[in-house]
Design an enzyme around this catalytic site. Structure first.
Site, PDB file in Angstrom:
ATOM      1  N   ASP A 160       5.588   0.917  11.907  1.00 33.79           N
ATOM      2  CA  ASP A 160       4.361   0.240  11.452  1.00 33.79           C
ATOM      3  C   ASP A 160       4.277  -1.215  11.923  1.00 33.79           C
ATOM      4  O   ASP A 160       3.266  -1.883  11.677  1.00 33.79           O
ATOM      5  CB  ASP A 160       4.257   0.297   9.922  1.00 33.79           C
ATOM      6  CG  ASP A 160       3.824   1.672   9.439  1.00 33.79           C
ATOM      7  OD1 ASP A 160       3.473   2.515  10.279  1.00 33.79           O
ATOM      8  OD2 ASP A 160       3.840   1.901   8.210  1.00 33.79           O
ATOM      9  N   ARG A 179      -8.149  -0.397   5.489  1.00 30.98           N
ATOM     10  CA  ARG A 179      -7.311   0.584   4.793  1.00 30.98           C
ATOM     11  C   ARG A 179      -5.980  -0.039   4.381  1.00 30.98           C
ATOM     12  O   ARG A 179      -5.340   0.432   3.439  1.00 30.98           O
ATOM     13  CB  ARG A 179      -7.023   1.789   5.698  1.00 30.98           C
ATOM     14  CG  ARG A 179      -8.222   2.661   5.935  1.00 30.98           C
ATOM     15  CD  ARG A 179      -7.831   3.908   6.687  1.00 30.98           C
ATOM     16  NE  ARG A 179      -6.682   4.538   6.051  1.00 30.98           N
ATOM     17  CZ  ARG A 179      -5.850   5.377   6.653  1.00 30.98           C
ATOM     18  NH1 ARG A 179      -6.040   5.682   7.918  1.00 30.98           N
ATOM     19  NH2 ARG A 179      -4.839   5.905   6.013  1.00 30.98           N
ATOM     20  N   CYS A 193      -4.539   8.623  10.018  1.00 34.10           N
ATOM     21  CA  CYS A 193      -4.576   7.907  11.298  1.00 34.10           C
ATOM     22  C   CYS A 193      -4.368   8.878  12.455  1.00 34.10           C
ATOM     23  O   CYS A 193      -3.625   9.848  12.337  1.00 34.10           O
ATOM     24  CB  CYS A 193      -3.454   6.875  11.359  1.00 34.10           C
ATOM     25  SG  CYS A 193      -3.811   5.342  10.546  1.00 34.10           S
ATOM     26  N   LYS A 249       0.838  -1.212   0.000  1.00 34.68           N
ATOM     27  CA  LYS A 249       0.000   0.000   0.000  1.00 34.68           C
ATOM     28  C   LYS A 249       0.872   1.261   0.000  1.00 34.68           C
ATOM     29  O   LYS A 249       0.632   2.182  -0.772  1.00 34.68           O
ATOM     30  CB  LYS A 249      -0.893   0.003   1.237  1.00 34.68           C
ATOM     31  CG  LYS A 249      -1.545   1.343   1.510  1.00 34.68           C
ATOM     32  CD  LYS A 249      -2.388   1.340   2.770  1.00 34.68           C
ATOM     33  CE  LYS A 249      -1.628   1.650   4.031  1.00 34.68           C
ATOM     34  NZ  LYS A 249      -1.356   3.078   4.280  1.00 34.68           N
ATOM     35  N   ASN A 250       1.880   1.286   0.855  1.00 37.99           N
ATOM     36  CA  ASN A 250       2.666   2.516   1.008  1.00 37.99           C
ATOM     37  C   ASN A 250       3.585   2.776  -0.180  1.00 37.99           C
ATOM     38  O   ASN A 250       4.129   3.859  -0.305  1.00 37.99           O
ATOM     39  CB  ASN A 250       3.476   2.474   2.309  1.00 37.99           C
ATOM     40  CG  ASN A 250       2.589   2.706   3.527  1.00 37.99           C
ATOM     41  OD1 ASN A 250       1.395   2.974   3.394  1.00 37.99           O
ATOM     42  ND2 ASN A 250       3.173   2.597   4.705  1.00 37.99           N
ATOM     43  N   ARG A 275       1.314  14.826  13.247  1.00 38.63           N
ATOM     44  CA  ARG A 275       1.723  14.597  11.866  1.00 38.63           C
ATOM     45  C   ARG A 275       1.604  15.827  10.957  1.00 38.63           C
ATOM     46  O   ARG A 275       0.768  15.876  10.055  1.00 38.63           O
ATOM     47  CB  ARG A 275       0.930  13.420  11.266  1.00 38.63           C
ATOM     48  CG  ARG A 275       1.121  12.142  12.035  1.00 38.63           C
ATOM     49  CD  ARG A 275       0.383  10.990  11.417  1.00 38.63           C
ATOM     50  NE  ARG A 275       1.164  10.301  10.422  1.00 38.63           N
ATOM     51  CZ  ARG A 275       0.735   9.216   9.792  1.00 38.63           C
ATOM     52  NH1 ARG A 275      -0.449   8.735  10.050  1.00 38.63           N
ATOM     53  NH2 ARG A 275       1.499   8.627   8.904  1.00 38.63           N
TER      54      ARG A 275
HETATM   55  C1  UD1 Z   1       4.716   6.987   6.224  1.00 36.27           C
HETATM   56  C2  UD1 Z   1       3.859   5.748   6.126  1.00 36.27           C
HETATM   57  C3  UD1 Z   1       3.409   5.308   7.506  1.00 36.27           C
HETATM   58  C4  UD1 Z   1       4.620   5.147   8.430  1.00 36.27           C
HETATM   59  C5  UD1 Z   1       5.503   6.382   8.398  1.00 36.27           C
HETATM   60  C6  UD1 Z   1       6.799   6.213   9.158  1.00 36.27           C
HETATM   61  C7  UD1 Z   1       2.780   5.977   3.977  1.00 36.27           C
HETATM   62  C8  UD1 Z   1       1.541   6.212   3.213  1.00 36.27           C
HETATM   63  N1  UD1 Z   1       2.700   6.038   5.297  1.00 36.27           N
HETATM   64  O1  UD1 Z   1       3.906   8.010   6.785  1.00 36.27           O
HETATM   65  O2  UD1 Z   1       2.710   4.072   7.382  1.00 36.27           O
HETATM   66  O3  UD1 Z   1       4.181   4.929   9.744  1.00 36.27           O
HETATM   67  O4  UD1 Z   1       5.845   6.728   7.044  1.00 36.27           O
HETATM   68  O5  UD1 Z   1       7.511   5.123   8.664  1.00 36.27           O
HETATM   69  O6  UD1 Z   1       3.819   5.667   3.415  1.00 36.27           O
HETATM   70  N2  UD1 Z   1       6.812  14.887  10.141  1.00 36.27           N
HETATM   71  C9  UD1 Z   1       6.933  16.216  10.405  1.00 36.27           C
HETATM   72  N3  UD1 Z   1       6.724  17.085   9.364  1.00 36.27           N
HETATM   73  C10 UD1 Z   1       6.439  16.678   8.102  1.00 36.27           C
HETATM   74  C11 UD1 Z   1       6.335  15.292   7.852  1.00 36.27           C
HETATM   75  C12 UD1 Z   1       6.531  14.423   8.899  1.00 36.27           C
HETATM   76  O7  UD1 Z   1       7.197  16.637  11.536  1.00 36.27           O
HETATM   77  O8  UD1 Z   1       6.271  17.509   7.209  1.00 36.27           O
HETATM   78  C13 UD1 Z   1       7.019  13.927  11.261  1.00 36.27           C
HETATM   79  C14 UD1 Z   1       5.786  13.063  11.516  1.00 36.27           C
HETATM   80  O9  UD1 Z   1       4.860  13.717  12.359  1.00 36.27           O
HETATM   81  C15 UD1 Z   1       6.412  11.844  12.174  1.00 36.27           C
HETATM   82  C16 UD1 Z   1       7.763  11.727  11.436  1.00 36.27           C
HETATM   83  O10 UD1 Z   1       8.014  12.995  10.873  1.00 36.27           O
HETATM   84  O11 UD1 Z   1       6.648  12.104  13.533  1.00 36.27           O
HETATM   85  C17 UD1 Z   1       7.794  10.683  10.336  1.00 36.27           C
HETATM   86  O12 UD1 Z   1       6.685  10.875   9.499  1.00 36.27           O
HETATM   87  P1  UD1 Z   1       6.704  10.460   7.964  1.00 36.27           P
HETATM   88  O13 UD1 Z   1       7.894   9.602   7.706  1.00 36.27           O
HETATM   89  O14 UD1 Z   1       6.532  11.683   7.150  1.00 36.27           O
HETATM   90  O15 UD1 Z   1       5.405   9.577   7.881  1.00 36.27           O
HETATM   91  P2  UD1 Z   1       4.355   9.519   6.712  1.00 36.27           P
HETATM   92  O16 UD1 Z   1       5.021   9.753   5.409  1.00 36.27           O
HETATM   93  O17 UD1 Z   1       3.173  10.337   7.064  1.00 36.27           O
END
Ligand code: UD1
Length: 429
Positions: A315, A407, A125, A22-23, A130
């Protein structure tokens, strides 16, 4: 609304086929926005998030067509063709974006191709605040002007994006993907440092390269992207879902069973496999997948800390906690990625798990037996953790709010039934 009912105590035994990730699928689908030719993706999992992304792309003008099954048994993933001949609408509305945080992945490609994009601030979620600040500061570095107003992000770069050097202030999977997508069509060279290295990002880069993008350093934290004027169509098979594989590996371990994860790649779950081995579970590559077995050995407690790839994935933290709930001894689980990712703890406690929480650390004292109970899923991976606990518990466990599961896990109850679990989906009255 449906719930999942599990009668625990059955050892899993047999073969589980692992679906497409999915990701990986979500950013790959967003990549279709970068070209006016068709991007054909195979091994697409049948999941609610994929439908949400298809609907979002559809309203941007992408022609989405499902081309049947890519396997011969109807269960091997589907093929989807995405053709963004013309982007008819550069706005991603709240109504679609709020369902899935990954919707924000359309921002980079649309602004790169059209010079303007407006995307609602995402939902997703409930596992922390986030934010998307890194996505936005990276786009600014590439020359976009960003405004956030009334719940919408507006990015504009009427003369196109420009290559730049950008150091991610924190490792972010989504921001890395969004910015890679954007940089492919920027003018000149972009250098990203401290980029996320998850296998899903490698999968995205490989597909973009097949579409004509110039990316060096794939699989590392430093990516160099030389912008091109246009990308073309391509065909790409989505990588297997490493989180699904890790979840079923832990399901085998918690029940003391033996399963083969057909199509899974052990090299994608090295850290989880290393932890499983320490628990006394055997896990190795086999013909066509990964073999997992824990027969006649006690589960041992193991500490774990989540971190960006290649470390142990956040995850799989909730699922590993279910496992540790029944292991011999004490384990400490530290969550470093999300600040609020322990919502499964009170539910596991309802099933008899002994857990104490302090900040981002959970300490578990393994119990001999978990007990079936009615529980509530709070997010996608927490739901999987409750299912795993239910498989090992005595009596009946009913997991409510399983739309979270849908999901991210394709036909979960069917896959578990095939290997001997007593699991059914029933209507919640
Ligand atoms: C993706 C995955 C999710 C997984 C996560 C971490 C998808 C669709 N989802 O989520 O399943 O749990 O990676 O491996 O691929 N952050 C910020 N600012 C930003 C972006 C992120 O502070 O602009 C923080 C987030 O709040 C979190 C950390 O960075 O604490 C990591 O988040 P991120 O790697 O971006 O997760 P996702 O891409 O949302």
């Amino acid at each position: 609304m449906d719930k999942i009912r599990i009668r625990g105590g059955h050892k899993l035994n047999g073969v589980i086929r692992i679906g497409g990730a999915k990701n990986a699928a979500l950013p790959l689908m967003a990549a279709s926005l970068l070209t006016d030719e068709a991007l054909v993706l195979s091994n697409v999992p049948h999941l609610a998030d994929i439908t949400t992304m298809a609907n979002l792309l559809g309203q941007h003008g992408v022609k989405v067509s499902l081309e049947g099954h890519s396997g011969d048994d109807g269960h091997a993933g589907r093929t989807i063709s995405l053709a963004a001949g013309k982007i008819t609408n550069t706005k991603a509305p709240y109504d679609l974006v709020r369902r899935m945080r990954a919707s924000v992945l359309v921002l980079g490609p649309i602004v790169a191709r059209e010079g303007e994009a407006t995307v609602s601030l995402p939902g997703g979620c409930a596992i922390g605040t986030r934010p998307v600040d890194i996505h936005l500061s990276g786009l600014e570095a590439l020359g976009a002007e960003i405004e956030v107003e009334a719940g919408y992000i507006r990015a504009s770069a009427p003369k196109g994006l420009r290559g730049a050097q950008y150091v991610f202030p924190k490792v972010s999977v989504g921001a890395t993907e969004n910015l890679i997508l954007a940089a492919c069509l920027a003018q000149g060279e972009t250098i990203f440092e401290n980029a996320a290295r998850e296998p899903e990002i490698t999968d995205l880069c490989e597909c973009l390269i097949a579409m004509g993008a110039k990316i060096d350093g794939v699989g590392t934290a430093i990516l160099t992207i030389t912008g091109v004027d246009r990308l073309h169509g391509a065909e790409h098979a989505i990588m297997p879902d490493r989180i699904e594989a890790g979840t079923y590996a832990m399901a085998a371990a918690i029940t003391g069973g033996t399963v083969e994860l057909e199509g899974a790649r052990l090299d994608h779950i090295d850290a989880a496999a290393a932890h499983l081995r320490k628990t006394g579970t055997m896990i190795e590559t086999c013909n066509g997948g990964v073999f997992v077995s824990r027969e006649n050995t006690d589960l041992r407690s193991v500490d774990v800390e989540t971190d960006p790839y290649p470390a142990f994935p956040t995850d799989l933290q909730a699922q590993f906690m279910a496992l540790m709930a029944t292991a011999r001894g004490t384990s400490v689980i530290t969550e470093t990625i999300f600040e609020n990712r322990f919502m499964h703890v009170p539910e596991l406690q309802r099933m008899g798990a002994e857990v104490t929480l302090q900040g981002n650390t959970a300490t578990l004292r393994g119990v001999d037996q978990l007990h079936g109970a009615p529980v509530m899923a709070s997010d996608l991976r927490a739901s999987a953790s409750l299912v795993l606990a239910g498989l090992a518990a005595d009596g009946v466990t009913e997991v409510r709010r399983i739309y979270h599961l849908d999901r991210g896990y394709e036909r979960l109850e069917e896959k578990l039934r095939i290997v001997g679990a007593d699991v059914e989906r029933v209507e919640d009255s």
